[in-house]
Scaffold this active site. Sequence first.
Site, PDB file in Angstrom:
ATOM      1  N   HIS A  81      -3.808  -0.726   2.458  1.00  0.00           N
ATOM      2  CA  HIS A  81      -3.239   0.139   1.414  1.00  0.00           C
ATOM      3  C   HIS A  81      -2.399   1.254   2.046  1.00  0.00           C
ATOM      4  O   HIS A  81      -1.366   1.640   1.519  1.00  0.00           O
ATOM      5  CB  HIS A  81      -4.349   0.735   0.551  1.00  0.00           C
ATOM      6  N   ASP A 141       1.650  -6.434  -4.071  1.00  0.00           N
ATOM      7  CA  ASP A 141       0.419  -7.193  -3.831  1.00  0.00           C
ATOM      8  C   ASP A 141       0.332  -7.642  -2.375  1.00  0.00           C
ATOM      9  O   ASP A 141       1.354  -7.865  -1.729  1.00  0.00           O
ATOM     10  CB  ASP A 141       0.408  -8.408  -4.775  1.00  0.00           C
ATOM     11  N   TRP A 168      -2.947  -8.515   4.210  1.00  0.00           N
ATOM     12  CA  TRP A 168      -2.254  -7.968   5.380  1.00  0.00           C
ATOM     13  C   TRP A 168      -3.273  -7.354   6.343  1.00  0.00           C
ATOM     14  O   TRP A 168      -3.229  -7.579   7.550  1.00  0.00           O
ATOM     15  CB  TRP A 168      -1.236  -6.919   4.916  1.00  0.00           C
ATOM     16  N   LEU A 206      17.015   9.115  -8.790  1.00  0.00           N
ATOM     17  CA  LEU A 206      16.075   8.027  -9.084  1.00  0.00           C
ATOM     18  C   LEU A 206      14.844   8.522  -9.854  1.00  0.00           C
ATOM     19  O   LEU A 206      14.262   9.547  -9.502  1.00  0.00           O
ATOM     20  CB  LEU A 206      15.609   7.412  -7.751  1.00  0.00           C
TER      21      LEU A 206
HETATM   22  C1  FPP Z   1      -2.609  -4.868  -4.066  1.00  0.00           C
HETATM   23  O1  FPP Z   1      -3.071  -5.369  -2.840  1.00  0.00           O
HETATM   24  C2  FPP Z   1      -2.377  -3.447  -4.035  1.00  0.00           C
HETATM   25  C3  FPP Z   1      -3.070  -2.496  -4.745  1.00  0.00           C
HETATM   26  C4  FPP Z   1      -4.175  -2.807  -5.638  1.00  0.00           C
HETATM   27  C5  FPP Z   1      -2.780  -1.079  -4.645  1.00  0.00           C
HETATM   28  C6  FPP Z   1      -1.369  -0.710  -4.354  1.00  0.00           C
HETATM   29  C7  FPP Z   1      -1.431   0.551  -3.612  1.00  0.00           C
HETATM   30  C8  FPP Z   1      -0.630   0.888  -2.601  1.00  0.00           C
HETATM   31  C9  FPP Z   1       0.513   0.084  -2.145  1.00  0.00           C
HETATM   32  C10 FPP Z   1      -0.916   2.137  -1.868  1.00  0.00           C
HETATM   33  C11 FPP Z   1      -0.537   3.352  -2.602  1.00  0.00           C
HETATM   34  C12 FPP Z   1       0.871   3.305  -3.056  1.00  0.00           C
HETATM   35  C13 FPP Z   1       1.559   4.360  -3.431  1.00  0.00           C
HETATM   36  C14 FPP Z   1       2.957   4.202  -3.907  1.00  0.00           C
HETATM   37  C15 FPP Z   1       0.980   5.693  -3.409  1.00  0.00           C
HETATM   38  P1  FPP Z   1      -4.462  -6.110  -2.815  1.00  0.00           P
HETATM   39  O2  FPP Z   1      -5.501  -5.167  -2.342  1.00  0.00           O
HETATM   40  O3  FPP Z   1      -4.735  -6.731  -4.152  1.00  0.00           O
HETATM   41  O4  FPP Z   1      -4.179  -7.231  -1.767  1.00  0.00           O
HETATM   42  P2  FPP Z   1      -4.894  -8.646  -1.673  1.00  0.00           P
HETATM   43  O5  FPP Z   1      -4.566  -9.384  -2.935  1.00  0.00           O
HETATM   44  O6  FPP Z   1      -4.266  -9.255  -0.471  1.00  0.00           O
HETATM   45  O7  FPP Z   1      -6.362  -8.385  -1.501  1.00  0.00           O
END
Ligand code: FPP
Length: 247
Positions: free
Chosen positions: A41, A24, A29, A135
């Site tokens: 992302h 998260d 960020w 893994l």
């Molecule tokens: C949460 O941050 C993250 C997500 C909803 C998506 C996670 C995706 C990735 C890390 C990229 C792809 C990963 C892989 C392994 C291919 P948020 O957008 O909710 O952050 P915020 O709460 O600060 O808005």
Amino acid sequence: MQYDNENDAILKARLPRHIAIIMDGNGRWARRHRLHRIEGHRAGAAAAKEIVRVCGKLGIQVLTLYAFSIENWGRPKAEVNALMMLLEEYIQKEAQELVAHNVQFRAIGRLQGLPASVQERLYETIGLTQGNNGLILNLALNYGGRSEIVDAVQAMIPEIQRGSLKVEELDEETFDRFLYTAGLPDPDLLIRTSGEMRLSNFLLWQSAYAELWITPILWPDFTPEHLMEAIAAYQKRERRFGRTSGE
Ligand code: FPP
């Protein structure tokens, strides 16, 4: 990298078998760096890559990453599309590395609900890596803990109707067989970045006894050092599974 060899801070003998991570904070960020959310992302995907590498090196059995929840479809269409494209790109780009590093790639969730091109990439990489025995990297995509339980019940009912499973025989172990994670150990350590104190519908059944590690670090800033810190803290905990200490 200092993790190439034994690391003093952690005990190899007491490594968590399964680490699950709620990645998260990508959006925050990006905002802090005055970038577009998708750049957050993208940086998150780069952080994930490092964590996969280190988990493989440490000898962790399973790493489950929460990459896209069922609830995430509620985000603006442009962000959802960008996330899907990023996923496709990530899986395609990493496939050969996963093969080379003996990682067995898997995905959990309602995969049939993902765009066809993402599904193609997923099954391709799952196929390419299925012979690996290092893994297990489990990507949770279009995943929801409650829908996983509903899907398990739906898969179980025909067996009950056919008589191959008797209602009286249904116990937790049997139920486990119908979950997306069938055959995998439950998460021992569940990490959530960016400080939120929630499970957010992640591995609800499987996390019953997981040790939680919540850090204010935003996911793109989460490094192998933070992972080692979480593992070291996990190793100091006394896991009682509902019993009293010393039992
Ligand atoms: C949460 O941050 C993250 C997500 C909803 C998506 C996670 C995706 C990735 C890390 C990229 C792809 C990963 C892989 C392994 C291919 P948020 O957008 O909710 O952050 P915020 O709460 O600060 O808005």
